[in-house]
Write an enzyme that holds these catalytic residues in place. Structure first.
Site, PDB file in Angstrom:
ATOM      1  N   THR A  86      98.798   8.544  18.764  1.00 19.22           N
ATOM      2  CA  THR A  86      97.691   8.185  17.870  1.00 19.22           C
ATOM      3  C   THR A  86      97.824   9.062  16.623  1.00 19.22           C
ATOM      4  O   THR A  86      97.005   9.962  16.401  1.00 19.22           O
ATOM      5  CB  THR A  86      96.322   8.409  18.548  1.00 19.22           C
ATOM      6  OG1 THR A  86      96.276   9.754  19.057  1.00 19.22           O
ATOM      7  CG2 THR A  86      96.080   7.435  19.667  1.00 19.22           C
ATOM      8  N   THR A 122      94.926  10.741  22.834  1.00 22.25           N
ATOM      9  CA  THR A 122      93.724  11.297  22.184  1.00 22.25           C
ATOM     10  C   THR A 122      93.169  10.265  21.207  1.00 22.25           C
ATOM     11  O   THR A 122      93.869   9.857  20.281  1.00 22.25           O
ATOM     12  CB  THR A 122      94.099  12.596  21.433  1.00 22.25           C
ATOM     13  OG1 THR A 122      94.679  13.486  22.375  1.00 22.25           O
ATOM     14  CG2 THR A 122      92.884  13.245  20.790  1.00 22.25           C
ATOM     15  N   GLU A 151      94.249  14.154  28.324  1.00 21.63           N
ATOM     16  CA  GLU A 151      95.307  15.071  28.755  1.00 21.63           C
ATOM     17  C   GLU A 151      95.165  16.373  27.960  1.00 21.63           C
ATOM     18  O   GLU A 151      94.901  16.341  26.771  1.00 21.63           O
ATOM     19  CB  GLU A 151      96.654  14.398  28.440  1.00 21.63           C
ATOM     20  CG  GLU A 151      97.857  15.200  28.804  1.00 21.63           C
ATOM     21  CD  GLU A 151      97.839  15.594  30.269  1.00 21.63           C
ATOM     22  OE1 GLU A 151      97.793  14.711  31.121  1.00 21.63           O
ATOM     23  OE2 GLU A 151      97.868  16.815  30.540  1.00 21.63           O
ATOM     24  N   LEU A 153      97.640  18.930  28.223  1.00 19.58           N
ATOM     25  CA  LEU A 153      98.883  19.694  28.330  1.00 19.58           C
ATOM     26  C   LEU A 153      99.311  20.276  26.982  1.00 19.58           C
ATOM     27  O   LEU A 153      99.025  19.714  25.932  1.00 19.58           O
ATOM     28  CB  LEU A 153     100.012  18.830  28.910  1.00 19.58           C
ATOM     29  CG  LEU A 153     100.553  17.636  28.130  1.00 19.58           C
ATOM     30  CD1 LEU A 153     101.529  18.040  27.038  1.00 19.58           C
ATOM     31  CD2 LEU A 153     101.247  16.683  29.088  1.00 19.58           C
ATOM     32  N   GLU A 155     102.626  21.464  24.737  1.00 21.59           N
ATOM     33  CA  GLU A 155     104.078  21.359  24.674  1.00 21.59           C
ATOM     34  C   GLU A 155     104.650  22.736  25.023  1.00 21.59           C
ATOM     35  O   GLU A 155     104.059  23.765  24.694  1.00 21.59           O
ATOM     36  CB  GLU A 155     104.520  20.921  23.274  1.00 21.59           C
ATOM     37  CG  GLU A 155     104.229  19.446  23.041  1.00 21.59           C
ATOM     38  CD  GLU A 155     104.627  18.957  21.661  1.00 21.59           C
ATOM     39  OE1 GLU A 155     105.543  19.534  21.049  1.00 21.59           O
ATOM     40  OE2 GLU A 155     104.013  17.984  21.200  1.00 21.59           O
ATOM     41  N   LEU A 254      94.117  33.891  19.351  1.00 24.83           N
ATOM     42  CA  LEU A 254      93.683  34.756  18.244  1.00 24.83           C
ATOM     43  C   LEU A 254      94.903  35.407  17.592  1.00 24.83           C
ATOM     44  O   LEU A 254      94.810  36.524  17.096  1.00 24.83           O
ATOM     45  CB  LEU A 254      92.725  35.842  18.749  1.00 24.83           C
ATOM     46  CG  LEU A 254      91.276  35.417  19.012  1.00 24.83           C
ATOM     47  CD1 LEU A 254      90.441  36.620  19.433  1.00 24.83           C
ATOM     48  CD2 LEU A 254      90.634  34.758  17.781  1.00 24.83           C
ATOM     49  N   CYS A 264      99.231  17.534  17.208  1.00 24.53           N
ATOM     50  CA  CYS A 264      97.883  17.385  17.787  1.00 24.53           C
ATOM     51  C   CYS A 264      96.773  18.031  16.955  1.00 24.53           C
ATOM     52  O   CYS A 264      95.951  17.322  16.381  1.00 24.53           O
ATOM     53  CB  CYS A 264      97.873  17.947  19.206  1.00 24.53           C
ATOM     54  SG  CYS A 264      99.090  17.146  20.268  1.00 24.53           S
ATOM     55  N   LYS A 327     106.047  25.584  17.211  1.00 22.59           N
ATOM     56  CA  LYS A 327     105.786  26.732  18.090  1.00 22.59           C
ATOM     57  C   LYS A 327     107.008  26.923  18.981  1.00 22.59           C
ATOM     58  O   LYS A 327     107.850  26.020  19.068  1.00 22.59           O
ATOM     59  CB  LYS A 327     104.513  26.509  18.904  1.00 22.59           C
ATOM     60  CG  LYS A 327     104.621  25.418  19.958  1.00 22.59           C
ATOM     61  CD  LYS A 327     103.362  25.426  20.803  1.00 22.59           C
ATOM     62  CE  LYS A 327     103.519  24.564  22.031  1.00 22.59           C
ATOM     63  NZ  LYS A 327     102.326  24.551  22.863  1.00 22.59           N
ATOM     64  N   ARG A 334     106.750  18.150  13.998  1.00 27.98           N
ATOM     65  CA  ARG A 334     105.668  17.418  13.331  1.00 27.98           C
ATOM     66  C   ARG A 334     104.692  18.427  12.710  1.00 27.98           C
ATOM     67  O   ARG A 334     104.230  19.334  13.369  1.00 27.98           O
ATOM     68  CB  ARG A 334     104.924  16.523  14.338  1.00 27.98           C
ATOM     69  CG  ARG A 334     105.731  15.294  14.746  1.00 27.98           C
ATOM     70  CD  ARG A 334     105.007  14.501  15.791  1.00 27.98           C
ATOM     71  NE  ARG A 334     104.935  15.202  17.061  1.00 27.98           N
ATOM     72  CZ  ARG A 334     104.206  14.796  18.109  1.00 27.98           C
ATOM     73  NH1 ARG A 334     103.479  13.707  18.032  1.00 27.98           N
ATOM     74  NH2 ARG A 334     104.197  15.494  19.226  1.00 27.98           N
TER      75      ARG A 334
HETATM   76  C1  UGA Z   1      97.463  21.474  21.822  1.00 30.46           C
HETATM   77  C2  UGA Z   1      96.429  21.990  22.831  1.00 30.46           C
HETATM   78  O1  UGA Z   1      96.614  23.383  23.015  1.00 30.46           O
HETATM   79  C3  UGA Z   1      96.582  21.251  24.164  1.00 30.46           C
HETATM   80  O2  UGA Z   1      95.588  21.676  25.086  1.00 30.46           O
HETATM   81  C4  UGA Z   1      96.444  19.753  23.920  1.00 30.46           C
HETATM   82  O3  UGA Z   1      96.607  19.005  25.118  1.00 30.46           O
HETATM   83  C5  UGA Z   1      97.499  19.321  22.925  1.00 30.46           C
HETATM   84  O4  UGA Z   1      97.324  20.056  21.681  1.00 30.46           O
HETATM   85  C6  UGA Z   1      97.325  17.851  22.675  1.00 30.46           C
HETATM   86  O5  UGA Z   1      96.299  17.434  22.126  1.00 30.46           O
HETATM   87  O6  UGA Z   1      98.185  17.060  23.101  1.00 30.46           O
HETATM   88  P1  UGA Z   1     100.067  21.935  21.440  1.00 30.46           P
HETATM   89  O7  UGA Z   1      99.946  21.064  20.221  1.00 30.46           O
HETATM   90  O8  UGA Z   1     101.203  21.736  22.373  1.00 30.46           O
HETATM   91  O9  UGA Z   1      98.741  21.799  22.336  1.00 30.46           O
HETATM   92  O10 UGA Z   1     100.168  23.416  20.913  1.00 30.46           O
HETATM   93  P2  UGA Z   1      99.274  24.761  20.953  1.00 30.46           P
HETATM   94  O11 UGA Z   1      99.815  25.662  21.973  1.00 30.46           O
HETATM   95  O12 UGA Z   1      97.840  24.425  21.006  1.00 30.46           O
HETATM   96  O13 UGA Z   1      99.607  25.357  19.507  1.00 30.46           O
HETATM   97  C7  UGA Z   1      99.233  24.646  18.336  1.00 30.46           C
HETATM   98  C8  UGA Z   1      99.593  25.424  17.107  1.00 30.46           C
HETATM   99  O14 UGA Z   1      98.753  26.559  16.983  1.00 30.46           O
HETATM  100  C9  UGA Z   1     101.027  25.958  17.047  1.00 30.46           C
HETATM  101  O15 UGA Z   1     101.550  25.724  15.759  1.00 30.46           O
HETATM  102  C10 UGA Z   1     100.862  27.433  17.320  1.00 30.46           C
HETATM  103  O16 UGA Z   1     101.878  28.208  16.734  1.00 30.46           O
HETATM  104  C11 UGA Z   1      99.518  27.706  16.676  1.00 30.46           C
HETATM  105  N1  UGA Z   1      98.822  28.894  17.207  1.00 30.46           N
HETATM  106  C12 UGA Z   1      98.462  28.954  18.515  1.00 30.46           C
HETATM  107  C13 UGA Z   1      98.531  29.947  16.350  1.00 30.46           C
HETATM  108  O17 UGA Z   1      98.842  29.897  15.138  1.00 30.46           O
HETATM  109  N2  UGA Z   1      97.868  31.044  16.844  1.00 30.46           N
HETATM  110  C14 UGA Z   1      97.489  31.123  18.152  1.00 30.46           C
HETATM  111  O18 UGA Z   1      96.880  32.139  18.529  1.00 30.46           O
HETATM  112  C15 UGA Z   1      97.797  30.054  18.998  1.00 30.46           C
END
Ligand code: UGA
Length: 433
Positions: A86, A122, A151, A153, A155, A254, A264, A327, A334
């Site tokens: 989506t 989503t 969901e 999860l 990545e 944080l 996402c 990450k 993306r």
């Molecule tokens: C996120 C959510 O964490 C999942 O629970 C959700 O299921 C998923 O989106 C989704 O909607 O499918 P994801 O996109 O895999 O998961 O990645 P995250 O671990 O959430 O990280 C997102 C971004 O935030 C990354 O670019 C990461 O580097 C950044 N980030 C994360 C920070 O800049 N600081 C932090 O403290 C944590």
């Protein structure tokens, strides 16, 4: 049970393999022929730790099959998962629901017996209700029930998160049997005492977007504090550590740095604001605009730090960028902050070389004009400045002394606050963040 998973991307492929692991017979439906060919051979068309082993095991045993045929899917099972993307609409903040809509439009007319469709993608609040009305129009003398089963999860941890989620959420329309079906599908998860929350569909849809909005807000909060820390000469990591000890706050999410990206969080907060606007509740989410602003500002700020580190101009500078994925433990680029920064720096006249352990092929597709290297060391050869923009363990563990021998100037910019500052400084590096 016999389950069909519509869409075999990051979400669908993981879900399909994990459902096979739970003992169900699974049919994955994928329209992209290149992706389908890989899946048929037991290959995962993207990088996700542990997924290849799991998927291959179940493709080889026949527990998981893949097809591009909706006809085959319609005849296959009684339960269908929607796992298609989506994405954000082109040039608009709202979500593009065309893939979700076409699953219903293609699948439902071909169904010949009652079915339950569980949405995992989503979606904006109200989507399940709308799809349910559409399914009623398309269904031929059968009952098609639509429920939403979001969901959560991440990545990089997708397999673990799907096999052992911290909660299950199911939103169903009144009088449905989706809960009974879901309890059977997720029996191994429920047996682990995982909370199983059953709601109406609107609530389930909102649980998902609220969770992502909260996570995005938490990251932008600490990045806003980082801006103040920079102005005041304070240390944002120490602030995060200290406030994180408060159990009500918690230390996770944080980590200050160049902010959030991926497929996402950025698009979900925008779609959430757009949907609130449609519902006449836009004021409630105006703070998310600021969350988005703070986040995007981090990228611009990183370019400014790099420019300052190059003596005030990027023109003609050699810049090494370590990290391209949004990450670590992912090859997903993306809306990657790292690649966005790399692109901006190149536009300002620098010669940019990028290295990432997994994301180079995807990066080349999006940014073919950037330079790419096949190791961190090669990327850094004769560099005037090094930027660490994704905190892969390989970069955190770099030996600054060895790296110092190949660069032209020992200047490192830590975009994820992941390096051992003292160690780099001791090795003769100027450390910027
Ligand atoms: C996120 C959510 O964490 C999942 O629970 C959700 O299921 C998923 O989106 C989704 O909607 O499918 P994801 O996109 O895999 O998961 O990645 P995250 O671990 O959430 O990280 C997102 C971004 O935030 C990354 O670019 C990461 O580097 C950044 N980030 C994360 C920070 O800049 N600081 C932090 O403290 C944590």
């Amino acid at each position: 049970m016999r389950l069909a998973v519509m869409g075999m991307g990051y979400l669908g492929a993981t879900h399909a393999a994990c459902m096979a692991e739970f003992g169900h017979e699974v049919l994955g439906v994928e329209a992209d022929s290149a992706r389908l060919d890989k899946l048929r051979m037991g290959e995962v068309p993207f990088y996700e730790p542990d997924l290849t082993e799991l998927l291959r095991k179940h493709i080889e045993s026949g527990q998981l099959q893949v097809t591009d045929s909706y006809e085959m899917a319609a005849a296959w099972g009684d339960v269908f998962f929607i796992a298609v993307g989506t994405p954000q609409k082109r040039g608009e903040p709202g979500a593009d629901l065309s893939y979700v809509d076409s699953v219903i439009d293609e699948l439902v007319p071909q169904l010949r017996r009652d079915a339950v469709i569980l949405g995992k993608s989503t979606v904006p609040v109200g989507t399940a209700q709308r799809l349910s009305e559409r399914a009623d129009e398309l269904a031929k003398d059968i009952l098609v029930e639509i429920a939403w089963n979001p969901e959560f999860l991440r990545e990089g941890y997708a397999v673990q998160d799907t096999l052992h989620p911290d909660r299950l959420v199911l939103g169903q329309l009144s009088g449905g049997k989706a809960e009974t079906v879901a309890r059977e599908i997720y029996a191994p998860v429920i047996a682990e005492d995982t909370p199983f929350i059953v709601t109406d569909t609107a609530t389930a849809e909102l649980v998902k977007v609220s969770a992502n909005a909260f996570l995005a807000t938490k990251i932008s909060f600490i990045n806003a504090i980082a801006e103040v820390c920079t102005a005041a000469g304070a240390d944002v990591t120490a602030v995060a550590d200290a406030i994180g000890y408060d159990a009500r706050i918690g230390r996770k999410f944080l980590n200050a740095g160049i902010g959030f990206g991926g497929g996402c969080l950025p698009k979900d907060i925008r779609a959430f604001m757009a949907r609130a606007g449609e519902l006449g509740a836009s004021e409630a989410l105006t703070f998310l605009r600021e969350v988005d602003n703070v986040n995007m500002r981090r990228r611009t700020r990183m370019v400014e730090v790099a420019r300052a580190a190059c003596g005030g101009s990027l023109l003609g500078a050699r810049v090494a960028i370590l990290g391209a994925a949004f990450k670590p433990e992912s090859d997903d680029v993306r809306d990657s902050p790292a690649l966005n920064v790399a692109g901006q720096i190149q536009l300002q006249g620098a010669s940019v070389t990028v290295y990432d352990p997994k994301a180079i092929p995807n990066s080349r597709t999006i940014f073919p004009t950037l330079g790419y290297a096949d190791s961190a060391m090669t990327a850094c050869e004769r560099a005037d400045v090094i930027l660490v923009l994704t905190e892969w363990p390989e970069f955190v563990e770099l030996d600054p002394r060895a790296l110092g021998k190949v660069v032209s100037r020992r200047v490192v910019v830590d975009g994820r606050l992941c390096l051992d500052r003292a160690l780099w400084q001791l090795s003769g590096w100027e450390y910027c963040c």
